[in-house]
Scaffold this active site. Structure first.
Site, PDB file in Angstrom:
ATOM      1  N   HIS A 225      19.014  46.821  -5.953  1.00 26.86           N
ATOM      2  CA  HIS A 225      18.208  47.480  -4.921  1.00 26.86           C
ATOM      3  C   HIS A 225      16.746  47.516  -5.380  1.00 26.86           C
ATOM      4  CE1 HIS A 225      16.546  50.529  -2.277  1.00 26.86           C
ATOM      5  NE2 HIS A 225      17.564  50.264  -1.462  1.00 26.86           N
TER       6      HIS A 225
ATOM      7  N   GLY B 251      17.673  55.868   5.044  1.00 26.43           N
ATOM      8  CA  GLY B 251      17.350  57.154   5.673  1.00 26.43           C
ATOM      9  C   GLY B 251      18.253  57.503   6.857  1.00 26.43           C
TER      10      GLY B 251
ATOM     11  N   GLU C 234      14.574  49.695  -5.297  1.00 25.99           N
ATOM     12  CA  GLU C 234      14.164  50.902  -6.038  1.00 25.99           C
ATOM     13  C   GLU C 234      14.610  50.807  -7.498  1.00 25.99           C
ATOM     14  OE1 GLU C 234      15.796  53.717  -3.251  1.00 25.99           O
ATOM     15  OE2 GLU C 234      14.261  53.131  -1.805  1.00 25.99           O
TER      16      GLU C 234
ATOM     17  N   GLU D 132      16.413  42.853   2.186  1.00 24.95           N
ATOM     18  CA  GLU D 132      15.684  44.096   2.409  1.00 24.95           C
ATOM     19  C   GLU D 132      14.219  43.891   2.021  1.00 24.95           C
ATOM     20  OE1 GLU D 132      18.407  47.701   2.435  1.00 24.95           O
ATOM     21  OE2 GLU D 132      17.934  47.328   0.346  1.00 24.95           O
TER      22      GLU D 132
ATOM     23  N   LYS E 282      21.202  56.907  -1.450  1.00 25.11           N
ATOM     24  CA  LYS E 282      20.217  57.070  -2.528  1.00 25.11           C
ATOM     25  C   LYS E 282      20.487  58.379  -3.288  1.00 25.11           C
ATOM     26  CE  LYS E 282      17.095  54.407   0.276  1.00 25.11           C
ATOM     27  NZ  LYS E 282      15.767  53.885   0.430  1.00 25.11           N
TER      28      LYS E 282
ATOM     29  N   GLY F 161      12.253  52.493   3.807  1.00 27.48           N
ATOM     30  CA  GLY F 161      11.805  53.884   3.857  1.00 27.48           C
ATOM     31  C   GLY F 161      10.421  54.062   4.454  1.00 27.48           C
TER      32      GLY F 161
HETATM   33  C1  PEP Z   1      17.663  51.010   1.645  1.00 27.22           C
HETATM   34  O1  PEP Z   1      17.239  51.765   0.779  1.00 27.22           O
HETATM   35  O2  PEP Z   1      18.525  50.172   1.351  1.00 27.22           O
HETATM   36  C2  PEP Z   1      17.137  51.136   2.990  1.00 27.22           C
HETATM   37  C3  PEP Z   1      17.361  50.176   3.816  1.00 27.22           C
HETATM   38  O3  PEP Z   1      16.425  52.279   3.273  1.00 27.22           O
HETATM   39  P1  PEP Z   1      15.800  52.698   4.686  1.00 27.22           P
HETATM   40  O4  PEP Z   1      16.824  52.397   5.742  1.00 27.22           O
HETATM   41  O5  PEP Z   1      15.518  54.151   4.554  1.00 27.22           O
HETATM   42  O6  PEP Z   1      14.569  51.869   4.877  1.00 27.22           O
END
Ligand code: PEP
Length: 265
Positions: A99, A239, A101, A171, A14, A177
């Site tokens: 993604h 993370g 985000e 995801e 990120k 996160g």
């Molecule tokens: C991501 O942003 O693709 C992700 C999986 O983040 P995290 O592992 O922090 O949940």
């Protein structure tokens, strides 16, 4: 496991770290584990754009892949701030598109994601397309239709021949996160749905070739519960991928799981 592939452990950094020196430290901290297990696990790092060139140099001869966290679909021109897939192809093997985000904070639509995925493949990159439901969808039991629609939309400009360059990361947005990782059974079912949608859209051959990952609060303690699932071809970490020791442990665990468990459905 998808035909002829190793499991993929992808590290989405990120907007981290803030300095080139920290980025270099992080790279050095994970390459040893990646090298040790490279016959069983494919590792790819996704630093922010400014660190790509420096990280590319550090990764030479390590067998670790490099990718960008986004790309734009136009090749060049008056698109201030944008970086094209073509530009990345000189340095990177990979790109992430869609993604959550990017979808949430930068208002990217399913059509934008489809154009980015197609541009990435056309530029010769391997593309990770992220899909996943919001908390409200999950709570209402609407994961399957939401993810089905996202996958279908993302494949709109791709053909079966492109599938060997395609990875889909499931995801759940509520798991990113947050430390609230998905129940393995939920992840299993959704990843199975994803492969079925690819089969319906691009054919059975494509469905066998793509890799499907789980992402969402994956760490060294829980990575095995996902990678042991027969529908899972690896993980996308956020993370946890910023901690060299933890990510290195994850590489070792994935190697162990796939080294000993037949992972075909
Ligand atoms: C991501 O942003 O693709 C992700 C999986 O983040 P995290 O592992 O922090 O949940």
């Amino acid at each position: 496991m998808a035909e002829g592939t190793r499991p993929l452990l992808a590290a989405n950094w990120k907007m981290n770290p803030v300095t080139a020196a920290e980025a270099a430290d992080l790279v050095r901290g994970v390459t040893e584990a990646a090298r040790q297990h490279q016959d069983r696990v494919e590792v790819a790092l996704f630093p922010p754009f400014p660190w790509l060139l420096g990280v590319a140099e550090l990764l030479e001869e390590t067998g670790v892949g490099l990718g960008a966290q986004d790309c734009y679909w136009e090749e060049k021109g008056a698109f201030t701030g944008a970086v094209s897939a073509q530009m990345l192809a000189g340095w990177c093997q990979w790109v992430i598109v869609g993604h959550s985000e990017r979808r949430a904070y930068f208002h990217e639509s399913d059509e934008d994601v489809a154009r980015k995925a197609a541009a990435g493949v056309a530029a010769g990159l391997d593309v990770i397309v992220c899909v996943g439901e919001l908390d409200e969808h999950y709570e209402r039991g609407h994961t399957e239709p939401v993810v089905t629609a996202q996958v279908k939309a993302a494949l709109a400009h791709l053909s079966a021949d492109d599938s060997s360059h395609l990875v889909i990361a499931y995801e759940p947005v509520w798991a990113i996160g947050t430390g609230k990782n998905a129940e393995p059974e939920h992840a299993y079912n959704t990843m199975r749905t994803i492969r079925r949608v690819v089969a319906d859209t691009l054919g059975d051959g494509a469905a066998r070739r793509i890799r499907v990952l789980y992402g969402g609060s994956v760490n060294a303690a829980n990575v095995e519960s996902y990678t042991a699932l027969p529908t899972c071809d690896g993980c996308l970490g956020g993370g946890a991928s910023l901690k060299a020791d933890e990510f290195s442990k994850m590489v070792g665990t994935v190697a162990e799981v796939y080294g000993h468990t037949p992972a075909s459905p």
